[in-house]
Write an enzyme that holds these catalytic residues in place. Structure first.
Site, PDB file in Angstrom:
ATOM      1  N   SER A 151      20.596  49.744  79.842  1.00 53.17           N
ATOM      2  CA  SER A 151      19.844  49.372  78.633  1.00 53.17           C
ATOM      3  C   SER A 151      19.013  50.545  78.122  1.00 53.17           C
ATOM      4  O   SER A 151      18.967  50.818  76.911  1.00 53.17           O
ATOM      5  CB  SER A 151      18.897  48.214  78.944  1.00 53.17           C
ATOM      6  OG  SER A 151      19.612  47.064  79.277  1.00 53.17           O
ATOM      7  N   ARG A 170      19.395  52.855  74.505  1.00 50.07           N
ATOM      8  CA  ARG A 170      18.269  52.988  73.569  1.00 50.07           C
ATOM      9  C   ARG A 170      17.864  54.444  73.399  1.00 50.07           C
ATOM     10  O   ARG A 170      17.397  54.847  72.322  1.00 50.07           O
ATOM     11  CB  ARG A 170      17.095  52.127  74.050  1.00 50.07           C
ATOM     12  CG  ARG A 170      17.360  50.618  73.830  1.00 50.07           C
ATOM     13  CD  ARG A 170      16.537  49.750  74.755  1.00 50.07           C
ATOM     14  NE  ARG A 170      16.641  48.322  74.486  1.00 50.07           N
ATOM     15  CZ  ARG A 170      17.650  47.529  74.875  1.00 50.07           C
ATOM     16  NH1 ARG A 170      18.678  48.044  75.544  1.00 50.07           N
ATOM     17  NH2 ARG A 170      17.647  46.231  74.593  1.00 50.07           N
ATOM     18  N   SER A 179      16.751  36.800  74.043  1.00 47.43           N
ATOM     19  CA  SER A 179      17.807  37.816  74.122  1.00 47.43           C
ATOM     20  C   SER A 179      17.274  39.145  73.644  1.00 47.43           C
ATOM     21  O   SER A 179      16.840  39.283  72.499  1.00 47.43           O
ATOM     22  CB  SER A 179      18.999  37.389  73.252  1.00 47.43           C
ATOM     23  OG  SER A 179      19.760  38.519  72.891  1.00 47.43           O
ATOM     24  N   GLN A 227      19.047  41.681  73.090  1.00 50.14           N
ATOM     25  CA  GLN A 227      19.961  42.253  72.090  1.00 50.14           C
ATOM     26  C   GLN A 227      19.607  41.753  70.691  1.00 50.14           C
ATOM     27  O   GLN A 227      19.604  42.532  69.732  1.00 50.14           O
ATOM     28  CB  GLN A 227      21.407  41.923  72.453  1.00 50.14           C
ATOM     29  CG  GLN A 227      21.850  42.659  73.724  1.00 50.14           C
ATOM     30  CD  GLN A 227      23.261  42.350  74.148  1.00 50.14           C
ATOM     31  OE1 GLN A 227      23.952  41.529  73.526  1.00 50.14           O
ATOM     32  NE2 GLN A 227      23.714  42.995  75.210  1.00 50.14           N
ATOM     33  N   ASP A 245      21.406  39.353  84.099  1.00 47.60           N
ATOM     34  CA  ASP A 245      22.633  40.063  84.485  1.00 47.60           C
ATOM     35  C   ASP A 245      22.911  39.988  85.982  1.00 47.60           C
ATOM     36  O   ASP A 245      23.966  40.429  86.437  1.00 47.60           O
ATOM     37  CB  ASP A 245      22.536  41.539  84.075  1.00 47.60           C
ATOM     38  CG  ASP A 245      22.646  41.699  82.567  1.00 47.60           C
ATOM     39  OD1 ASP A 245      23.152  40.775  81.899  1.00 47.60           O
ATOM     40  OD2 ASP A 245      22.224  42.755  82.060  1.00 47.60           O
ATOM     41  N   ARG A 283      30.348  33.534  82.876  1.00 44.38           N
ATOM     42  CA  ARG A 283      30.022  33.869  84.273  1.00 44.38           C
ATOM     43  C   ARG A 283      29.780  32.634  85.143  1.00 44.38           C
ATOM     44  O   ARG A 283      29.848  32.733  86.354  1.00 44.38           O
ATOM     45  CB  ARG A 283      28.822  34.817  84.325  1.00 44.38           C
ATOM     46  CG  ARG A 283      29.208  36.219  83.876  1.00 44.38           C
ATOM     47  CD  ARG A 283      28.088  37.218  84.011  1.00 44.38           C
ATOM     48  NE  ARG A 283      28.610  38.544  83.716  1.00 44.38           N
ATOM     49  CZ  ARG A 283      27.867  39.576  83.337  1.00 44.38           C
ATOM     50  NH1 ARG A 283      26.566  39.448  83.202  1.00 44.38           N
ATOM     51  NH2 ARG A 283      28.425  40.744  83.097  1.00 44.38           N
TER      52      ARG A 283
HETATM   53  C1  S3P Z   1      20.830  43.793  77.242  1.00 50.79           C
HETATM   54  C2  S3P Z   1      20.436  42.497  77.049  1.00 50.79           C
HETATM   55  C3  S3P Z   1      21.022  41.345  77.745  1.00 50.79           C
HETATM   56  C4  S3P Z   1      21.866  41.767  78.928  1.00 50.79           C
HETATM   57  C5  S3P Z   1      22.746  42.939  78.616  1.00 50.79           C
HETATM   58  C6  S3P Z   1      21.902  44.132  78.192  1.00 50.79           C
HETATM   59  C7  S3P Z   1      20.154  44.861  76.493  1.00 50.79           C
HETATM   60  O1  S3P Z   1      21.855  40.635  76.851  1.00 50.79           O
HETATM   61  O2  S3P Z   1      22.653  40.692  79.386  1.00 50.79           O
HETATM   62  O3  S3P Z   1      23.522  43.301  79.734  1.00 50.79           O
HETATM   63  O4  S3P Z   1      20.302  46.046  76.860  1.00 50.79           O
HETATM   64  O5  S3P Z   1      19.454  44.543  75.522  1.00 50.79           O
HETATM   65  P1  S3P Z   1      21.287  39.435  75.926  1.00 50.79           P
HETATM   66  O6  S3P Z   1      20.343  39.983  74.964  1.00 50.79           O
HETATM   67  O7  S3P Z   1      22.514  38.883  75.237  1.00 50.79           O
HETATM   68  O8  S3P Z   1      20.690  38.439  76.896  1.00 50.79           O
END
Ligand code: S3P
Length: 429
Positions: free
Chosen positions: A23, A27, A167, A169, A315, A346
């Site tokens: 992550s 970024r 989330s 993301q 995760d 999953r």
């Molecule tokens: C992530 C957010 C998570 C995670 C993914 C990485 C990120 O997803 O499962 O492996 O780097 O922002 P979600 O935002 O869909 O929960």
């Protein structure tokens, strides 16, 4: 499609480091690309997912050098990205496609993003809907809910968004769009998801305020290049933590792991199960907490897992399922419906594969019940193209009665290219 057969281990011993945090690596490229000046990144994860992010920014005219140690990103400033001449392929990476879509929503050019067969099945409406509210024009298959997505961006309106799911993301996609919006953009989530974007936005000098389970970003503020040091990924460390916990006589030190509290749900859960896990030498690097993790094999017991710890361990559930399969009693997981929209479903993937190994599992819509067993049989299991399923089942093999053959393991390269070599290194046979 590759497979591997892993045999039981006597114990797990040694000292390792795991690759950089996925992550944070994503970024660092994204913010470096739109900052002013040259951002350097050490400890960058060179997995396929992060390489997809790197290629996408190169395709938008950003110079990114890699001397094997340090990644140098020649930032183009907030308004310097160029229209890509081809489709941006995000591979298997949900973080790449969702975050980049937020960034592209604020660009005054046309772009198309897509991904592999798995990514093209994953929900995109969750970012398309709020970004459209900000004024971006985004089209995609199935009424804008599936990639490929075609994006016509430009100046955006700031919004206040209450996300129905926790989330990072979704939050980060809107935060990136917010950099190009007219005013203050806020996102609130039911409970706090990983906050790497908030921390890295602050590091790069973005104007941002945090409030309970939310963040506000002010648009139009230029970012400044930084020297970023990426710690080891706790999601990768999790496979080795579980391996050492469940294999008798084990003692493992994992050095330099990111222990951001929005990511340490896995440690809290495994400690609650009775795991002997200690964080040593705690420190901070590039605005992120880091520690060395010492793990010793432990007798685990089943527990109930639900609520705000779920996004903090999202995760790590495939690995947690393996710990649960070896724990005494039943482990219940609830409020984890998001697991159904990861690289694969999953919940079903772990339930089916654990049953193949003789473990009793009951699935429900938002979780599962796993009854721990003293013995797991061997057998042939299948990752379904999901890196974390492949690595979890490989860890189960360390304590299975016979070897386990894991099918479809190429996907491991998306996040942990040297996983099998490291597992071999610490397995005492
Ligand atoms: C992530 C957010 C998570 C995670 C993914 C990485 C990120 O997803 O499962 O492996 O780097 O922002 P979600 O935002 O869909 O929960």
């Amino acid at each position: 499609m590759n497979s591997i057969t892993i045999h039981p281990a006597h114990s797990i011993k040694g000292e390792i480091t795991v690759p950089g945090d996925k992550s944070i690596s994503h970024r660092s490229i994204m913010l470096g690309a739109i900052a002013n000046g040259i951002t350097t990144v050490r400890g960058f994860l060179r997995g396929e997912d992060n390489m997809s992010t790197m290629s996408a920014f190169r395709a938008m005219g950003v110079r990114i050098d890699d001397d094997g140690q340090v990644i140098s990103i020649h930032g183009s400033g907030l308004h310097g990205l160029k229209e890509p001449t081809d489709i941006l392929d995000c591979g298997n990476s949900g973080t790449t496609i969702r975050l980049i879509t937020g960034l592209l929503a604020g660009q005054s050019f046309f772009s198309v993003v897509t991904g592999d067969q798995y990514l093209r099945k994953r929900p995109m409406k969750r970012v398309v809907e709020p970004l459209s509210r900000m004024g971006a024009k985004i089209m995609g298959r199935n009424q804008g809910s599936l990639a490929p997505l075609a994006i016509s961006g430009g100046m955006l309106n700031a919004i206040g968004y209450d996300s129905p799911v926790s989330s990072a993301q979704i939050k980060s996609s809107i935060m990136l769009a917010g950099l190009f919006a007219d005013g203050e953009t806020s996102v609130r989530e039911p409970s706090l998801s990983r906050d790497h974007s908030e921390r890295m936005f602050s590091l790069f000098g973005a104007s941002l305020d945090r409030f309970e389970n939310g963040v506000t970003v002010r648009g139009g503020v230029e970012l400044n290049a930084q020297e970023v040091i990426v710690p080891g990924d706790i999601s990768s460390a999790a496979f080795f933590i579980v391996a050492a916990l469940i294999t008798p006589g084990s003692e493992l030190l994992i050095r330099n792991v990111g222990v951001n509290p929005t990511r340490t749900g896995v440690i809290d859960i495994l400690k609650d199960m009775g795991g002997d896990i200690k964080l040593l030498n705690q420190r901070e690097l590039s605005g992120e907490p880091v520690a060395d993790i010492m793990v010793r094999s432990s007798s685990l017991k089943g527990i109930s897992i639900s609520g705000s710890v779920i996004p903090r361990a999202i995760d790590e559930f495939p690995a947690i399922c393996i710990a649960a399969a070896r724990a005494e009693g039943v482990t219940t997981v609830r409020n984890a419906r998001e697991l159904r929209v990861k690289e694969t479903d999953r919940i079903t993937a772990m339930a089916d594969n654990l049953r193949t190994l003789g473990v009793e599992v009951t699935e429900c819509d938002d979780g599962m019940d796993i009854t721990g067993a003293e013995f797991m049989s061997g057998g042939q299991v299948d990752s379904r193209g999901d890196h974390r399923i492949a690595m979890s089942l490989s860890v189960a093999a360390l304590v299975a009665r016979d070897g386990i053959k894991v099918e479809d393991i190429d996907c491991v390269a998306t996040s942990f290219p040297n996983f099998f070599q490291l597992l071999e290194k610490v397995s005492v046979k």
